[in-house]
Design an enzyme around this catalytic site. Structure first.
Site, PDB file in Angstrom:
ATOM      1  CB  CYS A  99      -8.932   4.864  -6.928  1.00  0.00           C
ATOM      2  SG  CYS A  99      -7.943   5.959  -5.867  1.00  0.00           S
ATOM      3  NE  ARG A 144       9.817  -2.630  -6.036  1.00  0.00           N
ATOM      4  CZ  ARG A 144      10.638  -3.434  -5.378  1.00  0.00           C
ATOM      5  NH1 ARG A 144      10.436  -4.742  -5.411  1.00  0.00           N
ATOM      6  NH2 ARG A 144      11.647  -2.945  -4.684  1.00  0.00           N
ATOM      7  CB  CYS A 197       4.859  -4.040   0.401  1.00  0.00           C
ATOM      8  SG  CYS A 197       6.381  -4.172  -0.579  1.00  0.00           S
ATOM      9  CB  CYS A 211       7.719  -1.070   0.961  1.00  0.00           C
ATOM     10  SG  CYS A 211       6.885   0.054  -0.193  1.00  0.00           S
ATOM     11  CB  CYS A 219       7.964   2.099  -4.136  1.00  0.00           C
ATOM     12  SG  CYS A 219       7.192   0.752  -5.053  1.00  0.00           S
ATOM     13  CB  CYS A 228      -9.328   1.037  -5.683  1.00  0.00           C
ATOM     14  SG  CYS A 228      -8.787   0.312  -4.119  1.00  0.00           S
ATOM     15  CB  CYS A 279     -10.241   3.694   0.737  1.00  0.00           C
ATOM     16  SG  CYS A 279      -9.138   5.059   0.276  1.00  0.00           S
TER      17      CYS A 279
END
Length: 320
Positions: A61, A266, A102, A134, A194, A64, A57
């Site tokens: 972040c 959640r 998801c 999702c 979400c 991550c 990616c």
């Protein structure tokens, strides 16, 4: 939504901070009352999460392991999955008890083309099973959100991660405004939102309150708010941090429940280190969903056997 979110509602943030600082038993008691008034307390949704494209990616972040910036993590990059393979995994998740499936791709933003078309096929396939679908794919344009809606997508996950003042300490490759713009597109397409965040990244209590205040300022509130605890991964900038203590998660769940009474809260990443009793307290405080399975994208989860034991603990005991 976007124009109103440039600043945090100070009254809401002050309320959130006061709740986060309240005596724990008092806070849980208040949250439990709100939860019982708006939800069936026995209804805890099981959601399963699959990485359909792992690693590489371009975002930075700090939490991550899928970021291409964190080369010391050593995560094996995986190619985009075949739609039929994804649907087969969704069937397995459904057989294990999952109600929502998801799918996450390690993308900065959605690009039109064959891979996005394949995601649309995945969404259609999951919905054909009778499951909620999702996805979390990064930033979206309005026409892409509409295409997902047309395919039957139930929800789009796009977390705020933290409060706006701390955001730049965690992510430098996109802005808070970018996040809110995508959420605007999702809402305009009629897809449920979400959206939650992560605690334990070095943020202050006020940063946590600000994040909850932003979420509670949405009109309507997000239909789903995942509360994640950082799983420190060696090789990421936050890999040296300690794990979040269960009372911190309980406080976040309870505060989210009070501020957003109708939202599904959640209990998400980080609960693999929590005892059954810790998680039961989270449910008492207003959580009514978990991610169910062994893996959360690339991070460990409690596992099916432990979750089965958790739900066995929650179940009523038959009279012999």
């Amino acid at each position: 939504m976007l124009d109103r979110m440039n600043t945090v509602d100070s009254q809401l943030a002050n309320k959130a901070e006061a709740l986060l600082r309240a005596p724990l038993l008092t806070l849980v008691h208040e949250a439990a009352a709100v939860h019982r008034a708006h939800h069936d307390v026995e209804d805890i949704q099981k959601a399963s999460l699959l990485s359909i494209k792992t690693g590489g990616c371009p975002e930075d972040c700090a939490y991550c392991p899928q970021s291409a910036h964190h080369k010391e993590v050593g995560l094996q990059k995986e190619h985009f999955m075949d739609p039929q393979a994804v649907i087969d995994i969704a069937k397995q998740a459904q057989s294990a008890g999952a109600e929502r499936f998801c799918m996450g791709a390690a993308w900065r933003k959605v690009r039109d083309g064959a891979e996005f078309d394949a995601v649309l096929d995945m969404v259609r396939g999951v919905r054909d099973l009778g499951m909620e679908a999702c996805v979390t794919l990064g930033m979206l344009q309005p026409h892409q959100a509409q295409a997902l809606a047309d395919a039957g997508l139930t929800a789009y996950n796009h977390n705020l991660d933290t409060g706006p003042d701390y955001y730049a300490e965690i992510i430098g490759t996109r802005t808070y405004r970018d996040r809110l713009e995508t959420l605007d597109h999702v809402r305009a397409a009629g897809i449920t939102i979400c959206c939650g965040g992560i605690i334990g990244m070095g943020e202050s209590l006020r940063d946590r309150a600000d994040m909850l205040a932003v979420l509670a300022s949405f009109d309507p509130h997000p239909e789903s708010v995942p509360i994640n605890a950082l799983i420190p991964v060696p090789g990421t900038p936050l890999g040296h941090l300690s794990r979040v203590r269960p009372p911190e998660m309980i406080r976040m769940v309870a505060t989210a429940r009070i501020l957003m009474p109708n939202t599904r809260v959640r209990l998400s990443a980080g609960r693999d280190g929590f005892s059954v009793s810790d998680q039961v307290l989270c449910f008492l405080a207003g959580a009514n969903s978990i991610f169910y399975g062994d893996i959360l994208l690339t991070a460990p989860n409690s596992g099916l056997s432990l979750d089965d034991a958790l739900f066995e603990t929650l179940a009523s005991i038959p009279i012999e």
